[in-house]
Motif scaffolding. Sequence first.
Motif, PDB file in Angstrom:
ATOM      1  N   GLU A 115       3.701   7.056  59.466  1.00 38.16           N
ATOM      2  CA  GLU A 115       3.779   7.391  58.034  1.00 38.16           C
ATOM      3  C   GLU A 115       2.222   7.361  57.656  1.00 38.16           C
ATOM      4  N   ALA A 116       1.471   6.638  57.982  1.00 41.68           N
ATOM      5  CA  ALA A 116       0.152   6.706  57.527  1.00 41.68           C
ATOM      6  C   ALA A 116      -0.743   7.908  57.763  1.00 41.68           C
ATOM      7  N   GLU A 117      -0.346   8.350  59.138  1.00 39.09           N
ATOM      8  CA  GLU A 117      -0.964   9.535  59.850  1.00 39.09           C
ATOM      9  C   GLU A 117      -0.131  10.910  58.669  1.00 39.09           C
ATOM     10  N   LEU A 118       1.161  10.720  58.682  1.00 40.05           N
ATOM     11  CA  LEU A 118       1.839  11.883  57.797  1.00 40.05           C
ATOM     12  C   LEU A 118       1.066  12.016  56.486  1.00 40.05           C
ATOM     13  N   ILE A 119       1.007  10.852  55.770  1.00 40.95           N
ATOM     14  CA  ILE A 119       0.299  10.859  54.406  1.00 40.95           C
ATOM     15  C   ILE A 119      -0.937  11.302  54.303  1.00 40.95           C
ATOM     16  N   SER A 120      -1.660  10.993  55.174  1.00 36.45           N
ATOM     17  CA  SER A 120      -3.115  11.335  55.390  1.00 36.45           C
ATOM     18  C   SER A 120      -3.204  12.854  55.501  1.00 36.45           C
ATOM     19  N   ALA A 121      -2.438  13.459  56.511  1.00 29.35           N
ATOM     20  CA  ALA A 121      -2.421  14.715  56.867  1.00 29.35           C
ATOM     21  C   ALA A 121      -1.901  15.855  55.652  1.00 29.35           C
ATOM     22  N   LEU A 122      -0.982  15.133  55.357  1.00 32.13           N
ATOM     23  CA  LEU A 122       0.076  16.329  54.088  1.00 32.13           C
ATOM     24  C   LEU A 122      -0.680  15.970  52.861  1.00 32.13           C
ATOM     25  N   GLY A 123      -1.191  14.565  52.641  1.00 32.84           N
ATOM     26  CA  GLY A 123      -1.161  14.312  51.294  1.00 32.84           C
ATOM     27  C   GLY A 123       0.036  13.684  50.454  1.00 32.84           C
ATOM     28  N   PRO A 124      -0.346  12.756  49.516  1.00 32.46           N
ATOM     29  CA  PRO A 124       0.780  12.270  48.914  1.00 32.46           C
ATOM     30  C   PRO A 124       1.734  13.136  48.036  1.00 32.46           C
ATOM     31  N   ALA A 125       1.295  14.301  47.496  1.00 32.85           N
ATOM     32  CA  ALA A 125       1.983  15.204  46.802  1.00 32.85           C
ATOM     33  C   ALA A 125       3.006  15.850  47.608  1.00 32.85           C
ATOM     34  N   SER A 126       2.632  16.378  48.928  1.00 31.53           N
ATOM     35  CA  SER A 126       3.428  17.086  49.746  1.00 31.53           C
ATOM     36  C   SER A 126       4.379  16.199  50.296  1.00 31.53           C
ATOM     37  N   VAL A 127       3.889  14.694  50.609  1.00 33.36           N
ATOM     38  CA  VAL A 127       5.167  13.747  50.981  1.00 33.36           C
ATOM     39  C   VAL A 127       6.352  13.597  49.929  1.00 33.36           C
ATOM     40  N   GLN A 128       5.697  13.278  48.670  1.00 31.09           N
ATOM     41  CA  GLN A 128       6.812  13.530  47.653  1.00 31.09           C
ATOM     42  C   GLN A 128       7.665  14.642  47.518  1.00 31.09           C
ATOM     43  N   THR A 129       7.283  16.054  47.883  1.00 28.76           N
ATOM     44  CA  THR A 129       7.849  17.062  47.987  1.00 28.76           C
ATOM     45  C   THR A 129       9.169  16.983  49.002  1.00 28.76           C
ATOM     46  N   ILE A 130       8.485  16.518  50.196  1.00 27.94           N
ATOM     47  CA  ILE A 130       9.451  16.238  51.302  1.00 27.94           C
ATOM     48  C   ILE A 130      10.479  15.326  51.014  1.00 27.94           C
ATOM     49  N   ILE A 131      10.261  14.242  50.419  1.00 34.83           N
ATOM     50  CA  ILE A 131      11.262  13.224  49.717  1.00 34.83           C
ATOM     51  C   ILE A 131      12.255  13.809  48.898  1.00 34.83           C
ATOM     52  N   GLU A 132      11.690  14.809  48.140  1.00 29.18           N
ATOM     53  CA  GLU A 132      12.654  15.342  47.123  1.00 29.18           C
ATOM     54  C   GLU A 132      13.416  16.437  47.818  1.00 29.18           C
ATOM     55  N   GLU A 133      13.012  17.201  48.848  1.00 28.88           N
ATOM     56  CA  GLU A 133      13.630  17.941  49.542  1.00 28.88           C
ATOM     57  C   GLU A 133      14.984  17.103  50.551  1.00 28.88           C
ATOM     58  N   GLN A 134      14.405  15.966  50.750  1.00 29.69           N
ATOM     59  CA  GLN A 134      15.576  15.328  51.779  1.00 29.69           C
ATOM     60  C   GLN A 134      16.663  14.574  50.781  1.00 29.69           C
ATOM     61  N   GLY A 135      16.505  14.847  49.308  1.00 30.29           N
ATOM     62  CA  GLY A 135      17.416  14.105  48.470  1.00 30.29           C
ATOM     63  C   GLY A 135      17.167  12.910  48.233  1.00 30.29           C
ATOM     64  N   GLU A 136      16.114  12.395  48.492  1.00 31.94           N
ATOM     65  CA  GLU A 136      15.687  10.995  48.339  1.00 31.94           C
ATOM     66  C   GLU A 136      14.861  10.741  47.164  1.00 31.94           C
ATOM     67  N   LEU A 137      14.706  11.669  46.060  1.00 31.78           N
ATOM     68  CA  LEU A 137      13.848  11.347  45.176  1.00 31.78           C
ATOM     69  C   LEU A 137      14.246  10.330  43.953  1.00 31.78           C
ATOM     70  N   SER A 138      15.517  10.076  44.114  1.00 26.10           N
ATOM     71  CA  SER A 138      15.710   8.932  42.898  1.00 26.10           C
ATOM     72  C   SER A 138      15.551   7.559  43.554  1.00 26.10           C
ATOM     73  N   SER A 139      15.956   7.662  44.907  1.00 32.39           N
ATOM     74  CA  SER A 139      15.617   6.418  45.584  1.00 32.39           C
ATOM     75  C   SER A 139      14.142   6.049  45.493  1.00 32.39           C
ATOM     76  N   TRP A 140      13.196   7.101  45.673  1.00 37.93           N
ATOM     77  CA  TRP A 140      11.980   6.769  45.906  1.00 37.93           C
ATOM     78  C   TRP A 140      11.330   6.267  44.161  1.00 37.93           C
ATOM     79  N   ARG A 141      12.103   7.036  43.165  1.00 39.45           N
ATOM     80  CA  ARG A 141      11.620   6.611  41.830  1.00 39.45           C
ATOM     81  C   ARG A 141      11.937   5.150  41.873  1.00 39.45           C
ATOM     82  N   ILE A 142      13.392   4.767  42.175  1.00 40.89           N
ATOM     83  CA  ILE A 142      13.563   3.357  42.107  1.00 40.89           C
ATOM     84  C   ILE A 142      12.841   2.364  42.838  1.00 40.89           C
ATOM     85  N   PHE A 143      12.451   2.907  44.096  1.00 40.74           N
ATOM     86  CA  PHE A 143      11.619   2.035  44.779  1.00 40.74           C
ATOM     87  C   PHE A 143       9.969   1.501  43.979  1.00 40.74           C
ATOM     88  N   GLN A 144       9.589   2.881  43.564  1.00 42.29           N
ATOM     89  CA  GLN A 144       8.270   2.527  42.737  1.00 42.29           C
ATOM     90  C   GLN A 144       8.480   1.846  41.706  1.00 42.29           C
TER      91      GLN A 144
END
Length: 165
Positions: A115-144
């Motif tokens: 997880e840390a390797e991916l975040i470092s390689a892609l950057g937080p914004a890109s990881v959040q885009t992937i979370i959105e593309e996977q249909g997990e954005l609402s879960s992510w926002r609740i988690f935050q």
Amino acid sequence: MRRCRGDATLAKMDRTVVLVEGLSDKAALEALAERMGRDLAKEGVTVVSMGGATNIGHHLDDLGSRRRAMNLAGLCDAAEEALFRRALERAGLGSHLDRAALEAIGFFVCDPDLEAELISALGPASVQTIIEEQGELSSWRIFQRQPAQRGRPVEAQLRRFMGTR
């Protein structure tokens, strides 16, 4: 023969098997491959979640002689490096394996974890885009919004979130 979780997904056509610790690692690799326009199934690649790093020995045993007919690779977290090293050595895939020798046989250590390797390689914004593309954005926002996550750096939040999904 006892079958490990994920072993049933291995077809004779698979040329490459990538062993990963858990479902979140499998999902992350598959999402990244899809994002990069890769079709792992067409390329003969199967990513297998072992249900925990401690199961690597069982998976290597179950693959048995089929290992010779495929490219075998794997990823582990830094905390599990010694466990992977011992299992690979017991399976006859090397001796006195250090990190360079692990990489030479296709096994890579994620420091501290995938997880840390991916975040470092892609950057937080890109990881959040992937979370959105996977249909997990609402879960992510609740988690935050959870009290334990408030005020933590987004990288730490992402790492924890990815480890739970």
